[in-house]
Design an enzyme around this catalytic site. Structure first.
Site, PDB file in Angstrom:
ATOM      1  N   TYR A   1       0.824  -1.211   0.000  1.00  0.00           N
ATOM      2  CA  TYR A   1       0.000   0.000   0.000  1.00  0.00           C
ATOM      3  C   TYR A   1       0.860   1.263   0.000  1.00  0.00           C
ATOM      4  O   TYR A   1       0.470   2.290  -0.547  1.00  0.00           O
ATOM      5  CB  TYR A   1      -0.886   0.041   1.252  1.00  0.00           C
ATOM      6  CG  TYR A   1      -2.245  -0.587   1.074  1.00  0.00           C
ATOM      7  CD1 TYR A   1      -2.371  -1.921   0.741  1.00  0.00           C
ATOM      8  CD2 TYR A   1      -3.396   0.162   1.263  1.00  0.00           C
ATOM      9  CE1 TYR A   1      -3.616  -2.498   0.604  1.00  0.00           C
ATOM     10  CE2 TYR A   1      -4.649  -0.403   1.132  1.00  0.00           C
ATOM     11  CZ  TYR A   1      -4.748  -1.732   0.795  1.00  0.00           C
ATOM     12  OH  TYR A   1      -5.984  -2.302   0.662  1.00  0.00           O
TER      13      TYR A   1
ATOM     14  N   LYS B   1       2.845 -15.475   2.208  1.00  0.00           N
ATOM     15  CA  LYS B   1       3.110 -16.181   0.944  1.00  0.00           C
ATOM     16  C   LYS B   1       4.615 -16.446   0.909  1.00  0.00           C
ATOM     17  O   LYS B   1       5.331 -16.012   0.000  1.00  0.00           O
ATOM     18  CB  LYS B   1       2.626 -15.297  -0.222  1.00  0.00           C
ATOM     19  CG  LYS B   1       2.614 -15.963  -1.571  1.00  0.00           C
ATOM     20  CD  LYS B   1       1.506 -16.988  -1.746  1.00  0.00           C
ATOM     21  CE  LYS B   1       1.650 -17.713  -3.063  1.00  0.00           C
ATOM     22  NZ  LYS B   1       0.751 -18.882  -3.185  1.00  0.00           N
TER      23      LYS B   1
ATOM     24  N   ASP C   1      -3.213 -18.224   0.046  1.00  0.00           N
ATOM     25  CA  ASP C   1      -4.208 -18.861  -0.839  1.00  0.00           C
ATOM     26  C   ASP C   1      -4.948 -19.965  -0.082  1.00  0.00           C
ATOM     27  O   ASP C   1      -6.166 -20.110  -0.190  1.00  0.00           O
ATOM     28  CB  ASP C   1      -3.560 -19.386  -2.137  1.00  0.00           C
ATOM     29  CG  ASP C   1      -2.257 -20.139  -1.917  1.00  0.00           C
ATOM     30  OD1 ASP C   1      -1.750 -20.140  -0.776  1.00  0.00           O
ATOM     31  OD2 ASP C   1      -1.742 -20.736  -2.881  1.00  0.00           O
TER      32      ASP C   1
ATOM     33  N   ASP D   1      -6.322  -6.925   3.885  1.00  0.00           N
ATOM     34  CA  ASP D   1      -7.443  -6.235   3.251  1.00  0.00           C
ATOM     35  C   ASP D   1      -8.379  -7.248   2.615  1.00  0.00           C
ATOM     36  O   ASP D   1      -9.595  -7.215   2.808  1.00  0.00           O
ATOM     37  CB  ASP D   1      -6.912  -5.258   2.187  1.00  0.00           C
ATOM     38  CG  ASP D   1      -8.034  -4.530   1.479  1.00  0.00           C
ATOM     39  OD1 ASP D   1      -8.949  -4.047   2.179  1.00  0.00           O
ATOM     40  OD2 ASP D   1      -8.023  -4.467   0.237  1.00  0.00           O
TER      41      ASP D   1
ATOM     42  N   ASP E   1     -12.195  -8.816   4.224  1.00  0.00           N
ATOM     43  CA  ASP E   1     -13.481  -8.714   3.516  1.00  0.00           C
ATOM     44  C   ASP E   1     -14.109 -10.101   3.388  1.00  0.00           C
ATOM     45  O   ASP E   1     -15.318 -10.260   3.563  1.00  0.00           O
ATOM     46  CB  ASP E   1     -13.293  -8.113   2.117  1.00  0.00           C
ATOM     47  CG  ASP E   1     -13.604  -6.623   2.095  1.00  0.00           C
ATOM     48  OD1 ASP E   1     -13.459  -5.977   3.163  1.00  0.00           O
ATOM     49  OD2 ASP E   1     -13.989  -6.094   1.034  1.00  0.00           O
TER      50      ASP E   1
END
Ligand code: IPM
Ligand code: MG
Length: 376
Positions: A146, A193, A225, A249, A253
C-alpha cells in the site's frame, strides 16, 4: 462537587451512510456517559468525498488536527461512486483514509468476526460451518504494498507497486497479536506467501523469533491462498490471524461475510497516535439518507472505543444491548428480522438499553463482569 471526566472524541462521519450510522453510535456513547458518569466532547470534521467537495482535499489539515487533539476517533465510512470508475481522478476519497492511517501511525487494524446464533441462517455458508466462528484479524496497516514505492512509466505502458517491510514494523503488530491470543484461545496463525515472497519470509522469521516470548501461544503458519480457502471450509479453526496490509485487506473482507451480517462488524485501528474506530462496511451510497442502514457495526465500534479508554463495563453494556435486540428478532431490513426497525430506531433502542438496562441484560452483565477480556 466531583468533576466528571471529559474525553475528546473526533467524529469523522464521512460519506454515504457514514453520517447516519455514526449518529447512532454517538447516541449510544451519550447513553454510556449518562450511565457511567463521564462526558464525551465531540469535534466533527470532514473526510473523504465530502471533504473533497468542501476543501478539495480528502483529508484537510483541520481534520488531521482534530484527530491529533482527540483521545479517540469515531469514523463513519468513505467512498463515492463518482470516483470509482475514473482511473484518472487526481484526488480520491480513499486517499484521505490512507493518509490518516499513515499520519497517525495506525499500524494495526483489528477486525473481530463472531457469529450470532440467531443470524446463522444469513450466512452464505452452511450453518454447521459458521456456528462457533470467533476470530480476530490483525492486519498490518501502514506498510507493505500500500505504501511502497509505486509509479507508471512515461509511455503509460508499465506500472509498479513495491512491497517492503522492516523487522520493526512486523514486530510491533505481531506483539499485539500474540498478546491478544493470550487473552483468547491461545492460537495465532500467521498468514503469508512465504513460498514466493521475500517479505513473507521476513515475516515468518520475525514472528517465529518473537514466539519465544509467548510460550503459551500456539503459533502456526498458513499460505494466503490456503487461508482464503480455509476461511470458507473451516472458519471456526481460527483464533487470531496475523497478516500484512494487502493480504489483510482481502481476507478481512472475505471473513466479514462469513457470518452473513457484515452490518454488525466493527474495527479498531491502533498505533502511535489517536486510535480510530469504524464499522467495516463501506459507504453504501444507495442506502444513504433512507434510514435503512444497519448502525450496529458503528455502535459496536463505539464499544471498542470505550473499551480502549478502559471502560470495559460500558463496552460490555453496549455489546449486550445489541445482542439483546438481535435475540428479540429486531433489526434493520437486511437482517430479515421479525420486527423491522430503521437505523435511527436501532440507535434509540440501543441507547435506551445501555442507559437503563432491563433485568435480562443486568443478569448477563453481572455474569460477564467476572471474565471480561479486552480486544485492544
Ligand atoms: C479497508 C478499505 C481501504 C483499504 C480502502 C478504502 C482504501 O478497503 O479499510 O479495508 O484498502 O485499506
Ligand atoms: Mg478493504
Amino acid at each position: 462537587m466531583t468533576s466528571i471526566k471529559k474525553t475528546k472524541i473526533a467524529v469523522l462521519p464521512g460519506d454515504g451512510i457514514g453520517p447516519e450510522v455514526t449518529e447512532q453510535a454517538k447516541k449510544v456513547m451519550n447513553a454510556v456517559a449518562e450511565r457511567f458518569d463521564c462526558y464525551f466532547e465531540y469535534c466533527y470534521a470532514d473526510v473523504g468525498a465530502v471533504a473533497i467537495d468542501h476543501f478539495n482535499d480528502p483529508l484537510p489539515d483541520i481534520t488531521l488536527e482534530a484527530c491529533l487533539n482527540a483521545e479517540a476517533i469515531l469514523f463513519g465510512a468513505i467512498g463515492d461512486p463518482k470516483y470509482d470508475n475514473d482511473p484518472k481522478a487526481k484526488v480520491r476519497p480513499e486517499q484521505g483514509l490512507l493518509r490518516l492511517r499513515k499520519e497517525l501511525g495506525l499500524y494495526a487494524n483489528i477486525r473481530p468476526v463472531a457469529s450470532y446464533e440467531k443470524l446463522l441462517h444469513l450466512s452464505p455458508l452452511r450453518e454447521d460451518r459458521v456456528k462457533g466462528v470467533d476470530l480476530v484479524i490483525y492486519r498490518e496497516l501502514t506498510g507493505g504494498i500500500y505504501f511502497g514505492e509505486k509509479g507508471t512509466s512515461a509511455d503509460g505502458k508499465q506500472a509498479f507497486d513495491t512491497c517492503t517491510y522492516q523487522v520493526e514494523e512486523i514486530q510491533r503488530i505481531a506483539r499485539l497479536a500474540f498478546e491478544q491470543a493470550m487473552l483468547r484461545r491461545g492460537k495465532l496463525t500467521l498468514v503469508d506467501k512465504a513460498n514466493v515472497m521475500e517479505t513473507s519470509r521476513l515475516w515468518r522469521q520475525t514472528v517465529k523469533e518473537l514466539a519465544n516470548d509467548y510460550p503459551k501461544v500456539k503459533l502456526d503458519f498458513m499460505f494466503v491462498d490456503n487461508a482464503a480457502m480455509q476461511l470458507i471450509q473451516n472458519p471456526a479453526q481460527f483464533d487470531v490471524m496475523l497478516t500484512s496490509n494487502m493480504f489483510g485487506d482481502i481476507l478481512s473482507d472475505e471473513a466479514s461475510v462469513l457470518t452473513g451480517s457484515m452490518g454488525l462488524l466493527p474495527s479498531a485501528s491502533i498505533g502511535v497516535h489517536t486510535s480510530m474506530f469504524e464499522p467495516i462496511h463501506g459507504s453504501y451510497p444507495q442506502a444513504a439518507g433512507q434510514d435503512i442502514a444497519n448502525p450496529m457495526a458503528a455502535i459496536l465500534s463505539a464499544a471498542m472505543l470505550v473499551e480502549s479508554l478502559g471502560m470495559t463495563e460500558a463496552a460490555t453494556a453496549i455489546r449486550l444491548a445489541v445482542q439483546h435486540i438481535l435475540e428479540k428478532g429486531i433489526g434493520t431490513p437486511e437482517l430479515q428480522p421479525s420486527v423491522v426497525y430503521g437505523c435511527s430506531q436501532i440507535g434509540d433502542l440501543t441507547a435506551h438499553l445501555v442507559a437503563e438496562p432491563n433485568e435480562e441484560i443486568l443478569v448477563r452483565e453481572d455474569k460477564l463482569q467476572q471474565k471480561v477480556s479486552t480486544i485492544i
